[in-house]
Design a protein around this motif. Structure first.
Motif, PDB file in Angstrom:
ATOM      1  N   ALA A  95     -11.588  10.542  24.671  1.00  0.00           N
ATOM      2  CA  ALA A  95     -10.985  11.231  23.534  1.00  0.00           C
ATOM      3  C   ALA A  95     -12.053  11.503  22.470  1.00  0.00           C
ATOM      4  O   ALA A  95     -12.912  10.659  22.197  1.00  0.00           O
ATOM      5  CB  ALA A  95      -9.858  10.393  22.950  1.00  0.00           C
TER       6      ALA A  95
ATOM      7  N   ASP B  64     -12.917  18.014  20.505  1.00  0.00           N
ATOM      8  CA  ASP B  64     -11.992  16.987  20.010  1.00  0.00           C
ATOM      9  C   ASP B  64     -10.838  16.783  20.991  1.00  0.00           C
ATOM     10  O   ASP B  64      -9.657  16.821  20.609  1.00  0.00           O
ATOM     11  CB  ASP B  64     -11.450  17.377  18.631  1.00  0.00           C
TER      12      ASP B  64
ATOM     13  N   LYS C  61      -8.036  15.315  23.405  1.00  0.00           N
ATOM     14  CA  LYS C  61      -7.058  14.245  23.251  1.00  0.00           C
ATOM     15  C   LYS C  61      -6.450  13.919  24.613  1.00  0.00           C
ATOM     16  O   LYS C  61      -6.441  14.778  25.511  1.00  0.00           O
ATOM     17  CB  LYS C  61      -5.968  14.686  22.288  1.00  0.00           C
TER      18      LYS C  61
ATOM     19  N   SER D   6      -8.219   7.559  26.482  1.00  0.00           N
ATOM     20  CA  SER D   6      -8.196   7.098  25.089  1.00  0.00           C
ATOM     21  C   SER D   6      -9.170   5.953  24.876  1.00  0.00           C
ATOM     22  O   SER D   6      -9.709   5.378  25.801  1.00  0.00           O
ATOM     23  CB  SER D   6      -6.786   6.660  24.716  1.00  0.00           C
TER      24      SER D   6
END
Length: 122
Positions: free
Chosen positions: A14, A82, A84, A122
């Motif tokens: 992430a 960026d 996710k 993550s």
């Protein structure tokens, strides 16, 4: 029949970035990117006109993803920043000679790549 070949997918943490590339066997009017995550509907990320003008990207990726193209290389690119975990999906390149596919968000593309997997941890 237009053939499309994607590359550039992979696994990333992430906050990281990836750049997807797609080369078409011939130049087409509209090129774009879609994605589909397991258990979710296919999502249109965005498209780009032959003059290099992109459509607005999906709200889910706004401010993070951008689309560009190189007509000389019959290629379209998806820069993803960026990243996710929710961006984890199979990403598909699309192309079509009909202008409606760029102008109408619900238009169906006739030509699709086989997809490249993006996994964000993550």
């Amino acid at each position: 029949q237009v053939t499309l070949m994607e590359s550039g997918g992979g696994s990333v943490q992430a906050g990281g970035s990836l750049r997807l590339s797609c080369v078409a066997s011939e130049n087409t009017f509209c090129m774009g990117w879609f994605r589909q995550a397991p258990g979710k509907e296919r999502e249109r990320i965005g498209v780009i006109y032959p003059n290099g003008q992109p459509s607005p990207v999906a709200d889910s990726v706004k401010g993070r993803f951008s689309i560009s193209r190189s007509n000389g290389k019959n290629a379209v690119y998806l820069q993803m920043n960026d990243l996710k975990p929710d961006d984890t999906a199979m990403y598909y390149c699309t192309a079509d000679s009909r202008p409606v596919t760029c102008a109408n968000a619900s238009a169906e593309f006739r030509h699709w790549g086989q997809g490249t997997q993006v996994a964000v941890s993550s």
